[in-house]
Write a protein that holds these residues in place. Sequence first.
Motif, PDB file in Angstrom:
ATOM      1  N   TYR A  91       0.819  -1.211   0.000  1.00  0.00           N
ATOM      2  CA  TYR A  91       0.000   0.000   0.000  1.00  0.00           C
ATOM      3  C   TYR A  91       0.857   1.268   0.000  1.00  0.00           C
ATOM      4  N   ARG A  92       2.172   1.100  -0.037  1.00  0.00           N
ATOM      5  CA  ARG A  92       3.072   2.239  -0.043  1.00  0.00           C
ATOM      6  C   ARG A  92       3.439   2.641  -1.482  1.00  0.00           C
ATOM      7  N   ARG A  93       4.151   3.745  -1.593  1.00  0.00           N
ATOM      8  CA  ARG A  93       4.493   4.273  -2.920  1.00  0.00           C
ATOM      9  C   ARG A  93       5.435   3.325  -3.662  1.00  0.00           C
ATOM     10  N   PRO A  94       5.130   3.012  -4.922  1.00  0.00           N
ATOM     11  CA  PRO A  94       6.041   2.175  -5.706  1.00  0.00           C
ATOM     12  C   PRO A  94       7.311   2.951  -6.034  1.00  0.00           C
ATOM     13  N   LEU A  95       8.384   2.238  -6.301  1.00  0.00           N
ATOM     14  CA  LEU A  95       9.657   2.899  -6.596  1.00  0.00           C
ATOM     15  C   LEU A  95       9.594   3.692  -7.899  1.00  0.00           C
ATOM     16  N   SER A  96       8.652   3.356  -8.763  1.00  0.00           N
ATOM     17  CA  SER A  96       8.506   4.102 -10.011  1.00  0.00           C
ATOM     18  C   SER A  96       8.037   5.538  -9.775  1.00  0.00           C
ATOM     19  N   ASP A  97       7.573   5.835  -8.556  1.00  0.00           N
ATOM     20  CA  ASP A  97       7.156   7.202  -8.213  1.00  0.00           C
ATOM     21  C   ASP A  97       8.342   8.123  -7.942  1.00  0.00           C
ATOM     22  N   PHE A  98       9.520   7.552  -7.775  1.00  0.00           N
ATOM     23  CA  PHE A  98      10.696   8.330  -7.386  1.00  0.00           C
ATOM     24  C   PHE A  98      11.620   8.538  -8.581  1.00  0.00           C
ATOM     25  N   SER A  99      12.293   9.686  -8.580  1.00  0.00           N
ATOM     26  CA  SER A  99      13.248  10.011  -9.646  1.00  0.00           C
ATOM     27  C   SER A  99      14.543  10.532  -9.044  1.00  0.00           C
ATOM     28  N   VAL A 100      15.642  10.350  -9.764  1.00  0.00           N
ATOM     29  CA  VAL A 100      16.934  10.873  -9.329  1.00  0.00           C
ATOM     30  C   VAL A 100      16.826  12.397  -9.196  1.00  0.00           C
ATOM     31  N   GLY A 101      17.291  12.919  -8.068  1.00  0.00           N
ATOM     32  CA  GLY A 101      17.227  14.354  -7.823  1.00  0.00           C
ATOM     33  C   GLY A 101      16.092  14.772  -6.915  1.00  0.00           C
ATOM     34  N   ASP A 102      15.118  13.878  -6.665  1.00  0.00           N
ATOM     35  CA  ASP A 102      14.031  14.202  -5.741  1.00  0.00           C
ATOM     36  C   ASP A 102      14.604  14.481  -4.352  1.00  0.00           C
ATOM     37  N   ASN A 103      14.068  15.477  -3.678  1.00  0.00           N
ATOM     38  CA  ASN A 103      14.549  15.866  -2.359  1.00  0.00           C
ATOM     39  C   ASN A 103      13.530  15.536  -1.274  1.00  0.00           C
ATOM     40  N   PHE A 104      14.038  15.107  -0.124  1.00  0.00           N
ATOM     41  CA  PHE A 104      13.196  14.748   1.004  1.00  0.00           C
ATOM     42  C   PHE A 104      13.885  15.161   2.297  1.00  0.00           C
ATOM     43  N   THR A 105      13.096  15.251   3.339  1.00  0.00           N
ATOM     44  CA  THR A 105      13.631  15.416   4.691  1.00  0.00           C
ATOM     45  C   THR A 105      13.056  14.297   5.545  1.00  0.00           C
ATOM     46  N   ALA A 106      13.906  13.524   6.185  1.00  0.00           N
ATOM     47  CA  ALA A 106      13.440  12.381   6.969  1.00  0.00           C
ATOM     48  C   ALA A 106      14.401  12.121   8.117  1.00  0.00           C
ATOM     49  N   THR A 107      13.914  11.400   9.112  1.00  0.00           N
ATOM     50  CA  THR A 107      14.768  11.001  10.227  1.00  0.00           C
ATOM     51  C   THR A 107      15.263   9.575   9.995  1.00  0.00           C
ATOM     52  N   LEU A 108      16.374   9.265  10.598  1.00  0.00           N
ATOM     53  CA  LEU A 108      16.962   7.928  10.468  1.00  0.00           C
ATOM     54  C   LEU A 108      16.044   6.911  11.138  1.00  0.00           C
ATOM     55  N   ALA A 109      15.595   5.907  10.374  1.00  0.00           N
ATOM     56  CA  ALA A 109      14.682   4.894  10.902  1.00  0.00           C
ATOM     57  C   ALA A 109      15.426   3.764  11.586  1.00  0.00           C
ATOM     58  N   ARG A 110      16.482   3.296  10.968  1.00  0.00           N
ATOM     59  CA  ARG A 110      17.302   2.214  11.534  1.00  0.00           C
ATOM     60  C   ARG A 110      18.593   2.137  10.741  1.00  0.00           C
ATOM     61  N   TRP A 111      19.511   1.300  11.204  1.00  0.00           N
ATOM     62  CA  TRP A 111      20.760   1.143  10.471  1.00  0.00           C
ATOM     63  C   TRP A 111      21.277  -0.278  10.613  1.00  0.00           C
ATOM     64  N   THR A 112      22.040  -0.679   9.622  1.00  0.00           N
ATOM     65  CA  THR A 112      22.747  -1.950   9.658  1.00  0.00           C
ATOM     66  C   THR A 112      24.232  -1.630   9.538  1.00  0.00           C
ATOM     67  N   ASP A 113      25.069  -2.652   9.421  1.00  0.00           N
ATOM     68  CA  ASP A 113      26.512  -2.424   9.335  1.00  0.00           C
ATOM     69  C   ASP A 113      26.888  -1.619   8.096  1.00  0.00           C
ATOM     70  N   HIS A 114      26.127  -1.733   7.036  1.00  0.00           N
ATOM     71  CA  HIS A 114      26.525  -1.116   5.771  1.00  0.00           C
ATOM     72  C   HIS A 114      25.509  -0.140   5.196  1.00  0.00           C
ATOM     73  N   ARG A 115      24.374   0.070   5.883  1.00  0.00           N
ATOM     74  CA  ARG A 115      23.363   0.954   5.320  1.00  0.00           C
ATOM     75  C   ARG A 115      22.608   1.712   6.405  1.00  0.00           C
ATOM     76  N   LEU A 116      22.265   2.960   6.075  1.00  0.00           N
ATOM     77  CA  LEU A 116      21.366   3.746   6.896  1.00  0.00           C
ATOM     78  C   LEU A 116      19.997   3.712   6.210  1.00  0.00           C
ATOM     79  N   HIS A 117      18.940   3.470   6.962  1.00  0.00           N
ATOM     80  CA  HIS A 117      17.601   3.297   6.394  1.00  0.00           C
ATOM     81  C   HIS A 117      16.697   4.460   6.770  1.00  0.00           C
TER      82      HIS A 117
END
Length: 204
Positions: A91-117
């Motif tokens: 029910y969330r936005r498909p990845l086709s809704d996003f384009s390179v260069g789109d800007n957002f402001t968000a807080t860090l949800a979680r992290w793993t050893d190699h990625r910030l989510h």
Amino acid sequence: DLAKMTIHTVQYGDELTGNVTELEARIARLEFAGLPFNGTINVMALEGSDENTSLADVLKVGDLVTGRVRDITKLPTKSVELTQLDEQMFYRRPLSDFSVGDNFTATLARWTDHRLHFNLSAVVDGVIPVEGFGTKRLKRAKAKKPIDLQVSRVTNHELVLKVAGAWHTWVNKRIRREREEREKQRDPRPPGLIPEGEKKKKKK
């Protein structure tokens, strides 16, 4: 067009039907006729199953299983994971809704050893690859503060972000400093030329 679908074009939420080729303890392995990738489905992702359901009681080799794509793996093998459950991600936005260069402001949800989510209300989290650099300061000190983000790459299975604006300068300084600290701690001598006593004294 299903006949032209590849691991690079299949989308989250696509409905596929696979033939069961192998049963493991909790996972059925699937083969999709005419498609250049395989799939799996977990017993807990079967409609009507629960933690007590035995996979062998509900499926057998040769059965056809229909489900929606909930995960896509390109490496080391080309595979998708199916589910028969009505999951929130669909029910969330498909990845086709996003384009390179789109800007957002968000807080860090979680992290793993190699990625910030980061949660951008997309079918999957937006991620910033850490590339092996420590980011403890960003994780701990800034985890609850909004971060300026920009989409740097979009594929059918991944939404890659980068830090934008003033945050870009802030993070790069921390990464550079941490890299310099590791370089200082690294002994330039080959392992064979480091006395055994010194090796034991070095901090882990």
